[in-house]
Design an enzyme around this catalytic site. Structure first.
Site, PDB file in Angstrom:
ATOM      1  N   PRO A   1      -7.911   5.922  -1.062  1.00 59.21           N
ATOM      2  CA  PRO A   1      -6.679   5.110  -0.988  1.00 59.21           C
ATOM      3  C   PRO A   1      -6.769   3.728  -1.629  1.00 59.21           C
ATOM      4  CG  PRO A   1      -7.808   5.062   1.119  1.00 59.21           C
ATOM      5  CD  PRO A   1      -8.596   5.996   0.239  1.00 59.21           C
ATOM      6  N   CYS A   2      -6.843   3.715  -2.959  1.00 58.65           N
ATOM      7  CA  CYS A   2      -6.861   2.429  -3.656  1.00 58.65           C
ATOM      8  C   CYS A   2      -5.549   1.663  -3.457  1.00 58.65           C
ATOM      9  CB  CYS A   2      -7.135   2.639  -5.141  1.00 58.65           C
ATOM     10  SG  CYS A   2      -6.088   3.863  -5.939  1.00 58.65           S
ATOM     11  N   HIS A   3      -4.484   2.352  -3.069  1.00 62.78           N
ATOM     12  CA  HIS A   3      -3.206   1.679  -2.825  1.00 62.78           C
ATOM     13  C   HIS A   3      -3.265   0.767  -1.611  1.00 62.78           C
ATOM     14  CE1 HIS A   3      -3.178   5.511  -0.579  1.00 62.78           C
ATOM     15  NE2 HIS A   3      -2.494   4.839   0.336  1.00 62.78           N
TER      16      HIS A   3
END
Length: 277
Positions: free
Chosen positions: A243-245
């Site tokens: 989850p780079c977001h």
């Protein structure tokens, strides 16, 4: 996915695109009309699929939502890791297990590796998904770029690999990844050792929560490498599942997102809605 589920999936995806483009300005009646539904029916379907009302979801898509998340749901990675929080709160009890390619194999840029690929529907627009025999190795979103650009982007990371179009082979993992079925989702992370460290840190952030680039740098033992961490976050090949977001700037700004900021805002809003539902 059943025929009814498939129909609603496409309707909701279109609705989310309209909401993301128009923000709070679009009314329930306008949304329903664009989906060829009555307002009451659209509200019921949307709330069942997304978990909250259209109006509530629109609130999550405002530009101030990232700042609110950072203020209210900032995750200290060390605490999350010790408490085992990274496994909780995932959509549909999604269980991720992962392994990483060895540095030597990575240096060969995918030589001898067969990568299967296919295009799939997702809550965040068309998704290009890639995987090996060991698990998913790439997810890219085509809402803000062409299919050819997304394909070139992911293929350029492992230029010596052999690519085979085989969506049926990936379908069970993809359905579980996007909440359309229950099941484990194995990930095969292909990256340099420093990148792998950053991506493993991202996996510690619970769904619906966020952290900062500097917090990630501290967690992996390189507190001064904030810029390098940001680069590694941006090079994450398995969007959404790694989850780079959920990585934001200290100021509460969204920062960048490889597949477009509208997609990042949509994912953060979706997760917040599902966690609070």
């Amino acid at each position: 996915m059943s025929e009814t589920q498939g129909y609603h999936f496409h309707v909701m995806r279109r609705a989310l695109d309209v909401i993301d483009a128009s923000g709070p300005a679009v009314s329930l009646d306008d949304l329903a009309a664009q989906m060829n539904m009555s307002p009451a029916h659209f509200q019921r379907v949307f709330s069942r699929w997304v978990g909250v009302s259209p109006k509530r979801y629109q609130q999550y898509l405002t530009l101030g939502h990232a700042k609110a998340l950072l203020a209210e749901r900032f995750t200290t990675l060390e605490t999350a890791h010790e408490a085992g929080l990274s496994g909780g709160g995932r959509l549909h009890d999604l269980f991720l297990r992962w392994e990483a390619m060895s540095p030597g194999d990575f240096a060969r840029k995918g030589e001898g590796l067969t990568v299967y690929w296919g295009w799939f529907d997702s809550p965040f627009g068309p998704a290009l998904v890639m995987g090996t025999e060991k698990g998913l190795c790439g997810i890219g979103f085509g809402a803000e770029c062409t299919e050819a650009e997304a394909m070139l982007d992911l293929q350029s990371r492992w230029p010596n690999a052999t690519y085979v179009e085989a969506p049926d082979k990936l379908d069970p993992w993809v359905r579980s990844a996007f909440g359309q079925a229950d099941g484990d989702v194995p990930l095969f992370m292909i990256g340099a050792p420093f990148q792998i460290k950053v991506w493993e840190a991202l996996m510690q952030i619970p769904s619906g929560h966020v952290t900062t680039y500097s917090e990630i740098a501290e967690f992996i033992g390189h507190p001064k490498a904030v810029r390098a961490v940001g680069t590694a976050v941006g090079r994450n090949p398995i969007s959404y599942l790694i989850p780079c977001h959920r990585a934001l700037r200290k100021s509460g700004g969204l920062g960048g997102y490889h597949w477009g900021l509208p997609v990042k805002r949509s994912i953060l809003a979706w997760e917040s809605a599902r966690v609070e539902a």
